[in-house]
Design an enzyme around this catalytic site. Structure first.
Site, PDB file in Angstrom:
ATOM      1  N   GLN A  60       0.762  -1.122   0.050  1.00  0.00           N
ATOM      2  CA  GLN A  60      -0.017   0.054  -0.025  1.00  0.00           C
ATOM      3  C   GLN A  60       0.807   1.196   0.013  1.00  0.00           C
ATOM      4  OE1 GLN A  60      -3.697  -0.879   0.566  1.00  0.00           O
ATOM      5  NE2 GLN A  60      -3.951   0.957  -0.599  1.00  0.00           N
ATOM      6  N   LYS A  93       1.629   1.856  -3.622  1.00  0.00           N
ATOM      7  CA  LYS A  93       0.504   2.084  -4.381  1.00  0.00           C
ATOM      8  C   LYS A  93       0.049   3.544  -4.242  1.00  0.00           C
ATOM      9  CE  LYS A  93      -2.596  -1.244  -4.288  1.00  0.00           C
ATOM     10  NZ  LYS A  93      -3.766  -2.104  -3.803  1.00  0.00           N
ATOM     11  N   LYS A 133      -2.813  -1.299   6.552  1.00  0.00           N
ATOM     12  CA  LYS A 133      -3.738  -2.329   6.185  1.00  0.00           C
ATOM     13  C   LYS A 133      -4.136  -2.810   7.684  1.00  0.00           C
ATOM     14  CE  LYS A 133      -5.834  -4.547   3.020  1.00  0.00           C
ATOM     15  NZ  LYS A 133      -6.328  -3.931   2.132  1.00  0.00           N
ATOM     16  N   THR A 138     -12.085   0.383  -8.113  1.00  0.00           N
ATOM     17  CA  THR A 138     -10.802  -0.506  -8.413  1.00  0.00           C
ATOM     18  C   THR A 138     -11.130  -1.421  -9.905  1.00  0.00           C
ATOM     19  OG1 THR A 138     -10.793  -0.718  -6.042  1.00  0.00           O
ATOM     20  CG2 THR A 138      -9.551  -2.466  -7.241  1.00  0.00           C
TER      21      THR A 138
HETATM   22  P1  NDP Z   1     -14.858  -9.591  -2.439  1.00  0.00           P
HETATM   23  O1  NDP Z   1     -14.553 -10.096  -1.276  1.00  0.00           O
HETATM   24  O2  NDP Z   1     -15.765  -8.604  -2.988  1.00  0.00           O
HETATM   25  O3  NDP Z   1     -14.525 -10.559  -3.727  1.00  0.00           O
HETATM   26  C1  NDP Z   1     -13.314 -11.512  -3.518  1.00  0.00           C
HETATM   27  C2  NDP Z   1     -13.880 -12.610  -4.679  1.00  0.00           C
HETATM   28  O4  NDP Z   1     -12.740 -13.603  -4.825  1.00  0.00           O
HETATM   29  C3  NDP Z   1     -15.126 -13.430  -4.371  1.00  0.00           C
HETATM   30  O5  NDP Z   1     -15.685 -13.730  -5.569  1.00  0.00           O
HETATM   31  C4  NDP Z   1     -14.397 -14.616  -3.740  1.00  0.00           C
HETATM   32  O6  NDP Z   1     -15.263 -15.873  -3.628  1.00  0.00           O
HETATM   33  C5  NDP Z   1     -13.155 -14.686  -4.390  1.00  0.00           C
HETATM   34  N1  NDP Z   1     -12.025 -15.441  -3.534  1.00  0.00           N
HETATM   35  C6  NDP Z   1     -11.659 -15.055  -2.474  1.00  0.00           C
HETATM   36  N2  NDP Z   1     -10.726 -15.878  -1.983  1.00  0.00           N
HETATM   37  C7  NDP Z   1     -10.432 -16.678  -3.060  1.00  0.00           C
HETATM   38  C8  NDP Z   1      -9.699 -17.745  -3.422  1.00  0.00           C
HETATM   39  N3  NDP Z   1      -8.773 -18.281  -2.409  1.00  0.00           N
HETATM   40  N4  NDP Z   1      -9.718 -18.629  -4.399  1.00  0.00           N
HETATM   41  C9  NDP Z   1     -10.886 -18.123  -5.239  1.00  0.00           C
HETATM   42  N5  NDP Z   1     -11.650 -17.086  -5.126  1.00  0.00           N
HETATM   43  C10 NDP Z   1     -11.377 -16.369  -4.065  1.00  0.00           C
HETATM   44  O7  NDP Z   1     -13.304  -8.889  -2.552  1.00  0.00           O
HETATM   45  P2  NDP Z   1     -12.827  -7.692  -3.690  1.00  0.00           P
HETATM   46  O8  NDP Z   1     -13.509  -7.760  -4.906  1.00  0.00           O
HETATM   47  O9  NDP Z   1     -13.040  -6.326  -3.041  1.00  0.00           O
HETATM   48  O10 NDP Z   1     -11.114  -7.865  -3.554  1.00  0.00           O
HETATM   49  C11 NDP Z   1     -10.794  -8.741  -4.542  1.00  0.00           C
HETATM   50  C12 NDP Z   1      -9.091  -8.550  -4.628  1.00  0.00           C
HETATM   51  O11 NDP Z   1      -8.924  -7.223  -5.106  1.00  0.00           O
HETATM   52  C13 NDP Z   1      -8.606  -8.711  -3.346  1.00  0.00           C
HETATM   53  O12 NDP Z   1      -7.110  -9.271  -3.439  1.00  0.00           O
HETATM   54  C14 NDP Z   1      -8.440  -7.211  -2.673  1.00  0.00           C
HETATM   55  O13 NDP Z   1      -7.363  -7.320  -1.729  1.00  0.00           O
HETATM   56  C15 NDP Z   1      -8.088  -6.616  -4.190  1.00  0.00           C
HETATM   57  N6  NDP Z   1      -8.263  -4.973  -3.936  1.00  0.00           N
HETATM   58  C16 NDP Z   1      -9.894  -4.677  -3.719  1.00  0.00           C
HETATM   59  C17 NDP Z   1      -9.859  -3.246  -3.711  1.00  0.00           C
HETATM   60  C18 NDP Z   1     -11.466  -2.778  -3.445  1.00  0.00           C
HETATM   61  O14 NDP Z   1     -11.307  -1.565  -3.651  1.00  0.00           O
HETATM   62  N7  NDP Z   1     -12.192  -3.652  -3.257  1.00  0.00           N
HETATM   63  C19 NDP Z   1      -8.680  -2.248  -3.799  1.00  0.00           C
HETATM   64  C20 NDP Z   1      -7.547  -2.983  -4.259  1.00  0.00           C
HETATM   65  C21 NDP Z   1      -7.537  -4.394  -4.259  1.00  0.00           C
HETATM   66  P3  NDP Z   1     -16.203 -16.203  -2.600  1.00  0.00           P
HETATM   67  O15 NDP Z   1     -17.525 -15.322  -2.950  1.00  0.00           O
HETATM   68  O16 NDP Z   1     -16.317 -17.751  -2.739  1.00  0.00           O
HETATM   69  O17 NDP Z   1     -15.689 -15.699  -1.463  1.00  0.00           O
END
Ligand code: NDP
Length: 452
Positions: A110, A113, A125, A208
């Site tokens: 972070q 970034k 974080k 994002t």
């Molecule tokens: P969400 O919780 O909204 O979604 C995460 C998604 O990833 C879900 O579909 C989840 O599935 C899936 N997932 C989680 N763990 C696993 C795994 N081990 N294997 C396969 N699929 C998995 O999170 P976000 O969309 O907010 O975040 C996604 C990524 O983006 C993360 O790495 C986060 O750190 C990063 N990020 C997010 C930001 C944001 O603004 N939201 C900003 C910058 C980075 P399930 O429904 O089964 O849990």
């Protein structure tokens, strides 16, 4: 042994059993190697050893009661990594896999970034090993209140401004902010990702995903190409994935996959706006599993996760673009090779560190345009920064204004990463360009403050 290898070795020795943190430090430090010669003043002032040690690590107990009256205890974390260029800023993650090493890896990333965003934000974080899945709203509320009852001592609009993240969406931010407001008796911008009625910014939920598509568009433009007509693989079906799909559709591309932690769907005809609305309802309202997509859209194919396989078949389809938007280390060496074999042109990382170091090497060796998460997914924290600005000014910008600023910031991030990679003799090496550009701003500030 080189200077950076010494720093990496010390980090590993002093922080045992934190493999994700080691991986993040290794990745950043290796790309900072060329700065050692150019900036002996940084070496002399111990900047490299100081930047890998958090300013402060806060660990706390989070006891809460479930609906049946049973008491549970979770771990709470907040790592305030570096505030050289602004208040600590970074999300919260609630997921059973959370541990100190993961929070440190995310907080460290972070720093760079946030520096790249052009906004004045330091790096931090936090999170917990609490799993919101399967909990009632009341249980989530009691957990969030217990979490904030400790965290409120360490955060503030000019000190540390947490945000959402995996497992922390609008509902959780509401409960957290409600408790902060109660405890402090003040309505200030201490958290971002707030509801629009109570201080949130328009476009934050979209930021994002939109940003990672803008970043991909910038990379393509360098090669004289556009998003129009490109086929895209997207992983995840949460916040980032959903708005990645939406912006891809806005720019004329064709997304064909989404996934969750149980499996993925492949829809050869493309995920259009109606199908995206179905996914949003499924995931955000009904909190269901992605496999339900194929009962609604019969042409699509669902493949469950099979942990005995050493690759993820999601990354083994013909496509021009890949948007890993689920979690860390979801593209390994074999996946990266499969993407290359299938003709991938660009990878834009919505998730944090979704590609393993071996996977990154495959992309670099094959001249794939590789937009690392630190740069490509900085749209979220950028709009969080814009939310802080709006809170401080006590006004709200329109969607168009925020989206335009977001696009401008993503273009600046791309420009900084690309031009820095050029000036260090490796044009198009985005990891090197982004890490160095982000680092220089922080390092120069740390140098100005003396040894603190
Ligand atoms: P969400 O919780 O909204 O979604 C995460 C998604 O990833 C879900 O579909 C989840 O599935 C899936 N997932 C989680 N763990 C696993 C795994 N081990 N294997 C396969 N699929 C998995 O999170 P976000 O969309 O907010 O975040 C996604 C990524 O983006 C993360 O790495 C986060 O750190 C990063 N990020 C997010 C930001 C944001 O603004 N939201 C900003 C910058 C980075 P399930 O429904 O089964 O849990």
């Amino acid at each position: 042994m080189s200077f950076v290898n010494d720093v990496i070795a010390r980090v590993k020795e002093k922080n045992p059993a934190e493999p994700e943190f080691h991986q993040a430090v290794e990745e950043v430090m290796e790309s900072l190697e060329p700065t050692i010669e150019k900036h002996p003043e940084f070496v002399k002032a111990g900047i490299y050893d100081r930047i890998v040690e958090p300013d402060r690590t806060i660990l706390f107990r989070v006891p809460w009661m479930d609906d049946k009256g049973n008491v549970h205890v979770n771990k709470g974390f907040r790592v305030q990594f570096n505030n050289a260029i602004g208040p600590y800023k970074g999300g919260l993650r609630f997921h059973p896999s959370v541990n100190l090493g993961i929070i440190k890896f995310l907080g460290f990333e972070q720093i760079f970034k946030n520096s790249l965003t052009t906004l004045p934000m330091g790096g931090g974080k936090g999170g917990s090993d609490f799993d919101p899945k399967g909990k009632s709203d009341n249980e989530v509320m009691r957990f969030c209140q217990a979490f904030m009852r400790e965290l409120f001592r360490y955060v503030g609009p000019d000190v540390d401004v947490p945000a959402g993240g995996i497992g922390v969406g609008g509902r959780e931010i509401g409960f957290l902010y409600g408790d902060y407001k109660k405890l402090r008796n003040e309505h200030t911008g201490v958290l971002t990702g707030k509801g629009i009625e109570w201080g949130g910014s328009l476009i934050r939920p979209q930021a994002t995903g939109y940003g990672s598509v803008y970043f991909a568009a910038e990379m393509l433009q360098v090669k004289g190409e556009s998003m129009e007509g490109k086929t895209a693989l997207v992983s995840g079906s949460g916040n980032v994935a959903q708005y990645t799909v939406e912006k891809l559709l806005n720019l004329g591309a064709k997304p064909v996959t989404v996934s969750d932690s149980s499996g993925y769907i492949y829809d050869e005809e493309g995920i259009d706006r109606d199908k995206l609305a179905f996914v949003m309802d499924l995931k955000n309202i009904r909190r269901g599993r992605i496999k339900e997509y194929v009962t609604e859209y019969k042409n699509a194919v669902y493949t469950p996760i099979d942990s005995s396989r050493d690759y993820n078949p999601l990354w083994n389809h013909k496509a021009d673009l890949a948007f890993p938007s689920a979690t860390q280390n979801e593209i390994n060496e074999k996946d990266a090779q499969n993407l290359v074999n299938n003709g991938i042109k660009a990878v834009s990382e919505g998730a944090n560190m979704p590609t393993t170091p071996e996977g990154v090497k495959v992309f670099m060796d094959n001249n794939i345009m590789y937009g690392l998460g630190k740069a490509a997914n900085a749209g979220g924290v950028s709009v969080s920064g814009l939310e802080m600005s709006q809170n401080s000014m006590r006004l709200s910008w329109s969607s168009e204004e925020v989206d335009n600023r977001l696009k401008g910031i993503m273009q600046s991030i791309h420009k900084a990463a690309y031009e820095t990679s050029e000036s260090y003799g490796h044009p198009g090496n985005y990891p090197m360009g982004a890490n160095i550009a982000g680092f220089l701003k922080v390092a120069k500030s740390m140098l100005a403050y003396g040894i603190v």
